[in-house]
Design a protein around this motif. Structure first.
Motif, PDB file in Angstrom:
ATOM      1  N   THR A 192       8.724 -54.734  62.479  1.00 26.57           N
ATOM      2  CA  THR A 192       8.798 -54.325  61.068  1.00 26.57           C
ATOM      3  C   THR A 192       7.400 -54.055  60.498  1.00 26.57           C
ATOM      4  OG1 THR A 192       8.667 -56.493  59.977  1.00 26.57           O
ATOM      5  CG2 THR A 192      10.852 -55.757  60.733  1.00 26.57           C
ATOM      6  N   ILE A 193       7.370 -53.206  59.495  1.00 26.39           N
ATOM      7  CA  ILE A 193       6.094 -52.796  58.895  1.00 26.39           C
ATOM      8  C   ILE A 193       5.403 -53.959  58.207  1.00 26.39           C
ATOM      9  CG2 ILE A 193       7.247 -52.021  56.782  1.00 26.39           C
ATOM     10  CD1 ILE A 193       4.052 -50.550  58.385  1.00 26.39           C
ATOM     11  N   GLN A 194       6.187 -54.888  57.630  1.00 28.32           N
ATOM     12  CA  GLN A 194       5.563 -56.015  56.929  1.00 28.32           C
ATOM     13  C   GLN A 194       4.778 -56.893  57.891  1.00 28.32           C
ATOM     14  OE1 GLN A 194       5.272 -56.364  53.804  1.00 28.32           O
ATOM     15  NE2 GLN A 194       6.661 -54.729  53.194  1.00 28.32           N
ATOM     16  N   VAL A 195       5.343 -57.157  59.063  1.00 30.23           N
ATOM     17  CA  VAL A 195       4.638 -57.984  60.052  1.00 30.23           C
ATOM     18  C   VAL A 195       3.415 -57.242  60.576  1.00 30.23           C
ATOM     19  CG1 VAL A 195       4.842 -59.177  62.258  1.00 30.23           C
ATOM     20  CG2 VAL A 195       6.760 -59.167  60.662  1.00 30.23           C
ATOM     21  N   LEU A 196       3.552 -55.942  60.784  1.00 26.67           N
ATOM     22  CA  LEU A 196       2.394 -55.163  61.230  1.00 26.67           C
ATOM     23  C   LEU A 196       1.263 -55.241  60.205  1.00 26.67           C
ATOM     24  CD1 LEU A 196       0.967 -53.191  63.084  1.00 26.67           C
ATOM     25  CD2 LEU A 196       2.190 -51.321  61.947  1.00 26.67           C
ATOM     26  N   LEU A 197       1.600 -55.130  58.922  1.00 23.94           N
ATOM     27  CA  LEU A 197       0.563 -55.249  57.890  1.00 23.94           C
ATOM     28  C   LEU A 197      -0.074 -56.637  57.930  1.00 23.94           C
ATOM     29  CD1 LEU A 197       2.342 -53.454  54.917  1.00 23.94           C
ATOM     30  CD2 LEU A 197       0.428 -52.594  56.260  1.00 23.94           C
ATOM     31  N   ASP A 198       0.729 -57.661  58.161  1.00 26.69           N
ATOM     32  CA  ASP A 198       0.175 -59.010  58.278  1.00 26.69           C
ATOM     33  C   ASP A 198      -0.820 -59.096  59.427  1.00 26.69           C
ATOM     34  OD1 ASP A 198       1.645 -59.901  56.156  1.00 26.69           O
ATOM     35  OD2 ASP A 198       3.274 -60.717  57.367  1.00 26.69           O
ATOM     36  N   ARG A 199      -0.516 -58.438  60.518  1.00 31.90           N
ATOM     37  CA  ARG A 199      -1.409 -58.491  61.675  1.00 31.90           C
ATOM     38  C   ARG A 199      -2.699 -57.704  61.437  1.00 31.90           C
ATOM     39  NH1 ARG A 199       2.201 -59.317  67.101  1.00 31.90           N
ATOM     40  NH2 ARG A 199       3.355 -61.080  66.223  1.00 31.90           N
ATOM     41  N   LEU A 200      -2.587 -56.628  60.698  1.00 30.21           N
ATOM     42  CA  LEU A 200      -3.813 -55.904  60.323  1.00 30.21           C
ATOM     43  C   LEU A 200      -4.679 -56.758  59.401  1.00 30.21           C
ATOM     44  CD1 LEU A 200      -2.374 -52.323  59.708  1.00 30.21           C
ATOM     45  CD2 LEU A 200      -3.760 -53.081  61.645  1.00 30.21           C
ATOM     46  N   VAL A 201      -4.030 -57.475  58.501  1.00 39.06           N
ATOM     47  CA  VAL A 201      -4.766 -58.365  57.606  1.00 39.06           C
ATOM     48  C   VAL A 201      -5.444 -59.474  58.404  1.00 39.06           C
ATOM     49  CG1 VAL A 201      -4.451 -60.114  55.811  1.00 39.06           C
ATOM     50  CG2 VAL A 201      -3.413 -57.870  55.544  1.00 39.06           C
ATOM     51  N   LEU A 202      -4.741 -60.025  59.403  1.00 36.93           N
ATOM     52  CA  LEU A 202      -5.344 -61.061  60.252  1.00 36.93           C
ATOM     53  C   LEU A 202      -6.595 -60.548  60.948  1.00 36.93           C
ATOM     54  CD1 LEU A 202      -2.315 -62.831  61.992  1.00 36.93           C
ATOM     55  CD2 LEU A 202      -3.940 -63.832  60.397  1.00 36.93           C
ATOM     56  N   ARG A 203      -6.589 -59.262  61.293  1.00 35.01           N
ATOM     57  CA  ARG A 203      -7.760 -58.668  61.949  1.00 35.01           C
ATOM     58  C   ARG A 203      -8.803 -58.191  60.936  1.00 35.01           C
ATOM     59  NH1 ARG A 203      -3.477 -58.396  65.016  1.00 35.01           N
ATOM     60  NH2 ARG A 203      -3.591 -58.142  67.266  1.00 35.01           N
ATOM     61  N   ARG A 204      -8.532 -58.438  59.654  1.00 33.81           N
ATOM     62  CA  ARG A 204      -9.430 -58.061  58.556  1.00 33.81           C
ATOM     63  C   ARG A 204      -9.606 -56.546  58.467  1.00 33.81           C
ATOM     64  NH1 ARG A 204     -13.750 -62.805  60.142  1.00 33.81           N
ATOM     65  NH2 ARG A 204     -12.366 -64.554  59.696  1.00 33.81           N
ATOM     66  N   LEU A 205      -8.563 -55.815  58.821  1.00 32.78           N
ATOM     67  CA  LEU A 205      -8.574 -54.354  58.718  1.00 32.78           C
ATOM     68  C   LEU A 205      -7.922 -53.954  57.397  1.00 32.78           C
ATOM     69  CD1 LEU A 205      -7.478 -53.630  62.403  1.00 32.78           C
ATOM     70  CD2 LEU A 205      -9.795 -53.461  61.458  1.00 32.78           C
ATOM     71  N   TYR A 206      -8.524 -54.400  56.314  1.00 39.40           N
ATOM     72  CA  TYR A 206      -7.926 -54.200  54.990  1.00 39.40           C
ATOM     73  C   TYR A 206      -7.835 -52.726  54.580  1.00 39.40           C
ATOM     74  CZ  TYR A 206      -9.113 -59.154  54.889  1.00 39.40           C
ATOM     75  OH  TYR A 206      -9.238 -60.475  55.197  1.00 39.40           O
ATOM     76  N   PRO A 207      -8.876 -51.897  54.802  1.00 29.11           N
ATOM     77  CA  PRO A 207      -8.746 -50.483  54.392  1.00 29.11           C
ATOM     78  C   PRO A 207      -7.597 -49.771  55.097  1.00 29.11           C
ATOM     79  CG  PRO A 207     -11.042 -51.048  54.790  1.00 29.11           C
ATOM     80  CD  PRO A 207     -10.247 -52.201  55.280  1.00 29.11           C
ATOM     81  N   LEU A 208      -7.450 -50.007  56.397  1.00 33.11           N
ATOM     82  CA  LEU A 208      -6.363 -49.358  57.133  1.00 33.11           C
ATOM     83  C   LEU A 208      -5.011 -49.838  56.614  1.00 33.11           C
ATOM     84  CD1 LEU A 208      -5.266 -47.601  59.404  1.00 33.11           C
ATOM     85  CD2 LEU A 208      -5.553 -49.550  60.972  1.00 33.11           C
ATOM     86  N   ALA A 209      -4.885 -51.136  56.375  1.00 32.58           N
ATOM     87  CA  ALA A 209      -3.616 -51.675  55.874  1.00 32.58           C
ATOM     88  C   ALA A 209      -3.258 -51.058  54.521  1.00 32.58           C
ATOM     89  CB  ALA A 209      -3.701 -53.197  55.757  1.00 32.58           C
ATOM     90  N   ILE A 210      -4.264 -50.902  53.655  1.00 32.79           N
ATOM     91  CA  ILE A 210      -4.009 -50.307  52.333  1.00 32.79           C
ATOM     92  C   ILE A 210      -3.631 -48.837  52.464  1.00 32.79           C
ATOM     93  CG2 ILE A 210      -5.141 -49.634  50.174  1.00 32.79           C
ATOM     94  CD1 ILE A 210      -6.696 -52.268  50.324  1.00 32.79           C
ATOM     95  N   GLN A 211      -4.307 -48.119  53.369  1.00 32.50           N
ATOM     96  CA  GLN A 211      -3.969 -46.706  53.575  1.00 32.50           C
ATOM     97  C   GLN A 211      -2.531 -46.552  54.076  1.00 32.50           C
ATOM     98  OE1 GLN A 211      -6.950 -45.193  56.222  1.00 32.50           O
ATOM     99  NE2 GLN A 211      -8.443 -44.828  54.610  1.00 32.50           N
ATOM    100  N   ILE A 212      -2.100 -47.441  54.959  1.00 30.31           N
ATOM    101  CA  ILE A 212      -0.722 -47.386  55.461  1.00 30.31           C
ATOM    102  C   ILE A 212       0.262 -47.650  54.329  1.00 30.31           C
ATOM    103  CG2 ILE A 212       0.935 -48.593  56.944  1.00 30.31           C
ATOM    104  CD1 ILE A 212      -1.298 -48.914  58.991  1.00 30.31           C
TER     105      ILE A 212
END
Length: 838
Positions: free
Chosen positions: A449-469
């Protein structure tokens, strides 16, 4: 297309398997994979490596290093291992690294090597040490299973809610099992282990021997076992070189394969995609990889380097020092489109689109062929589905162009699936980038699911990419951008090299009034990092006082919390802070704090009135508030059971009123004391109940008891006015229906209240005869009303006409009813007319 299928390998007649490269690994490993403990998280997760120096005969003098990499080999964290020997590594479902030590302690680290917590697997494990461990995943979370030196198993099905369970003992187990694994069935975790030719299944209460259905004879030992990603299927590798595959319950056999290799494999994992009828297992030795299933032949690959297998939902990831590859069954849609000489509608549509780009008339021929068969919708859907399973963007685009081309010839094809696939592929291509390193397949992405993927991006501190998605997919702010910004802010407060002022300003500038963002949560994280002043600054941006105050109390900033609570106007919040302050401060400091906050003091007084009367008394004494102190003693007097105690409390109240210069209240209190003493004396002398009656009720009770002289004396002593006394005596005698005494009383002297009340009270008691006696004595101004009360309408009419009073005439007229009073009514009407004329 022929070139495209070059890496397809058939397994029997019904399935193809392909292996393609995900990344060229650029990590600089200091150790070989075979010399390390390795753990890779599923769903394209990170890889952890720890040099396994404890397994060597000679302990290394240099401490091992724990290294964490992304799936593409990008370093995420490196830390020197300073704890005890590690037996196993594994990743939780939340991508936390679990390190199981020999002493049974499990250390939990974050993706960036930050220590989170630790827990123990119990005293028995500590005493017997850990021989082996497994980290497994269930629908409830991530679990840990331990094999101790006493050859007993202990497990916890969810490390987030640790509940240790000691499994039953296996009979005659004198050495470590040759292989074992965890199974999850009916929401319960089980242990399956092999002891020689026997298999045992352990649940929470029993140990039962099990036998795989249809197993070939001659097996003297099981060397390896593997459970599928969904725990539905099981594979067993025997010392005879046979691989048995069946259901996890071992009651049904799917197939059996003789690989002609008796050496125990390094790894064995399942390789099946969801909803596929094919079942295959991947077995790895030092330099050989074999894919076996329900077919007489296997697929074999040569491994140039030491490799590690990671089972996934729809395949197997294989990584080594130089490459990271993915092996999986070719999906049905891709197989139908790309297999040689395919006449599937998707294949024809792809060819039609290519010919159209070449401006060839063959495009029309292919398209007509599809339309004649009525398969254009199916062709478009096949191309869309196949695009999702492709890893290379060029092939994705080619298939999507074909689908878009086919859609043009359909009247009502819903565009949702096409648009959604374009969006999903754009997201997948972004996260598959080498620098991101999350090689999710389309099936894994949908399962995750997209929500879990966003959580994993946040864990990797990839905040700009997560926000763009989030912005690209137009997710609601609360679920998307706001939540990610809140995580970014929580990470920002951990940067201790930046001043509190700068961090608070940066967070506020970025977040502003973004809905769904709680500044109190960010402040709590800052406080947890030891930055109290930063937490206070962040709380200034929190608009909800209910969120500010609890954290301020936790930070021991109680006075500031009290000010915030008072500003909010929420009395419940103020009470919460007051009770906290009361427990935190000594009595003197607490009262001084209240004196500086009038609203809080007022609310606390209200609380004390109901809960803590002694504290209320102390507050009044401290403030020299004699007026309220007097009122307090008045209320306290009624809690006294003995008359002496009550009188004493009233005396104290009177003294307080005198100090407050409230002479009226003081005199009233003294009168009450006199009344109480008199009531006690009356009870002693006359009997009955007098205590706690009011003055008027006391007089009325005396009259009803026939003690008229006592009642008159009491009235004189307390200066009851004559009018009030007459009313009291009138009501009391009427209640007694003592009409003779009432008549004597009315003639004792001229009534200060007139005689209309006598008429009214008699009529109230339904005594018309007595009422008429007093009606004649009523004065002229009330004569009409008295006559009407006793029912003499005619005489009342005469009096009203005589007085020529329009109000009285109207009153009489309202009492004229029926034919009986008809003449009277006419007479009144004429009189009214004359009065009105004048």
């Amino acid at each position: 297309m022929d070139c495209y299928t070059a890496n397809w390998n058939p397994l029997g007649d019904s399935a193809f398997y392909r292996k393609y490269e995900l990344y060229s690994m650029d990590w600089d490993l200091k150790e070989e994979l075979k010399d390390c403990l390795v753990a890779a998280a599923p769903y394209g997760g990170p890889i952890a490596l720890l040099r396994n120096c404890w397994r060597k005969e000679k302990a290394a003098s240099v401490r091992p290093v724990l290294e964490i990499y992304s799936a593409s080999g990008v370093p995420l964290a490196t830390l020197l291992w300073k704890s005890g020997p590690v037996v196993a590594l594994g990743w939780s479902a939340e991508e936390e690294l679990l390190c199981v030590q020999e002493d049974g302690a499990v250390l939990v680290y974050g993706l960036h090597g930050d220590f989170r917590r630790h827990f123990s697997m119990g005293n028995e494990v500590l005493q017997n040490r850990v021989l082996d461990a497994r980290i497994f995943h269930t629908e409830f979370g991530s679990g840990v299973a331990i094999l101790t030196g006493a050859y007993r198993f202990t497990l916890s099905a969810n490390v987030g809610d640790l509940k240790l369970r000691r499994m039953p003992e296996v009979p005659s187990l004198q050495s470590a099992p040759s292989c074992w694994t965890t199974l999850c069935h009916d929401r319960v975790a089980h242990i399956l282990l092999a002891v020689g030719p026997d298999l045992y299944l352990l649940d929470h209460a029993t140990c039962s021997a099990v036998t795989p259905a249809g197993l070939a004879p001659g097996v003297s030992s099981f060397l390896q076992m593997a459970v599928s990603f969904t725990y539905r299927y099981l594979a067993l590798f025997t010392d005879t070189g046979y691989i048995w595959m069946g259901t996890a319950s071992l009651k049904e056999k799917l197939c059996e394969f003789n690989c002609n290799i008796r050496a125990p494999p390094k790894q064995m994992v399942w390789c099946s995609r969801p909803r596929s009828k094919e079942r295959a297992v991947v077995v790895a030795w030092e330099r050989r990889l074999m894919v076996v299933g329900n077919a007489p032949e296997s697929i074999q690959f040569v491994l140039d380097e030491d490799s590690y297998l990671v089972p996934e939902l729809d395949g197997v990831r294989i990584f080594s020092r130089s490459t990271h590859e993915f092996l999986h069954e070719v999906p049905v849609a891709s197989e139908e489109i790309f297999k040689i000489a395919s006449m599937a509608p998707g294949a024809l549509l792809l060819e039609a689109q290519k010919e159209y780009e070449k401006e060839s008339q063959k495009a029309d021929e292919y398209l007509r062929e599809i339309q004649e068969l009525g398969q254009l919708i199916q062709a478009v859907q096949q191309c869309i589905e196949a695009a999702g399973h492709e890893h290379q963007p060029d092939m994705q685009k080619s298939l999507l162009r074909a689908a878009s081309f086919g859609k043009c010839f359909l009247d009502r094809f819903p565009p949702d699936s096409f648009v959604r696939m374009c969006q999903d592929l754009r997201v997948l291509n972004a996260i598959r980038d080498y620098h991101i390193g999350i090689p999710l397949t389309y099936s894994q992405y949908k399962q995750l699911t997209i929500q879990v993927l966003l959580d994993r991006l946040v864990l990797r501190r990839l905040y700009p990419l997560a926000i763009q998605i989030c912005e690209y997919l137009r997710l609601p702010e609360v679920q998307g951008v706001s939540r990610i910004l809140a995580h970014w802010a929580c990470y920002k407060v951990q940067q201790k090299d930046v001043s509190d002022e700068d961090v608070a300003r940066a967070i506020n500038q970025k977040l502003g009034d973004t809905p769904g963002v709680s500044y109190s949560d960010i402040a709590a994280r800052a406080y947890g990092c030891g930055r109290t002043e930063l937490a206070i600054k962040l709380l200034e941006y929190e608009p909800r006082s209910g969120e500010q105050v609890p954290l301020l109390l936790k930070m021991k900033r109680s006075k500031l919390a009290l000010s915030k609570a008072i500003e909010s106007g929420d009395t419940d919040l103020v009470f919460t802070v007051l009770l906290h302050l009361k427990n935190e401060l000594n009595r003197g400091d607490f009262f001084m704090t209240l004196r500086n906050q009038p609203m809080a003091l007022s609310l606390y007084r209200q609380f004390c009135k109901h809960q803590e009367l002694d504290t209320l008394k102390d507050l009044y004494n401290q403030d020299d508030n004699h007026q309220e102190l007097g009122s307090f003693h008045i209320r306290a007097s009624y809690a006294e059971e003995r008359i002496e105690g009550r009188v004493a409390a009233l005396q104290t109240a009177a003294d307080a009123f005198y100090k407050a210069k409230n002479e009226f209240a003081a005199k009233a209190t003294e009168d009450q004391m006199r009344l109480l003493r008199l009531q006690r004396r009356l009870e002693d002398e006359l009997g009955g109940q007098f205590l706690d009656l009011s003055l008027h009720d006391t007089v009325a009770t005396l009259i009803r008891g026939g003690h008229n002289k006592r009642a008159e004396q009491l009235a004189r002593d307390f200066r009851i006015p004559d009018k009030r006394l007459w009313w009291l005596k009138l009501a009391a005698l009427a209640d007694l229906e003592d009409w003779e005494e009432l008549e004597k009383f009315s003639k004792s002297k001229k009534s200060p209240i007139g005689y209309l009340p006598f008429v009214e009270i008699c009529m109230k008691q339904h005594n018309k005869y007595e009422a008429k006696k007093y009606a004649s004595r009523v004065g002229p101004e009330q004569k009409v009303k008295a006559l009407l009360l006793v029912g003499d309408v005619a005489q009342a009419a005469d009096v009203a006409i005589e007085h020529r009073n329009e109000t009285e005439l109207s009153l009489v007229l309202s009492h004229c009813t029926g034919a009986t009073d008809g003449a009277t009514a006419d007479k009144i009407q004429r009189a009214r007319a004359q009065v009105q004329k004048k």
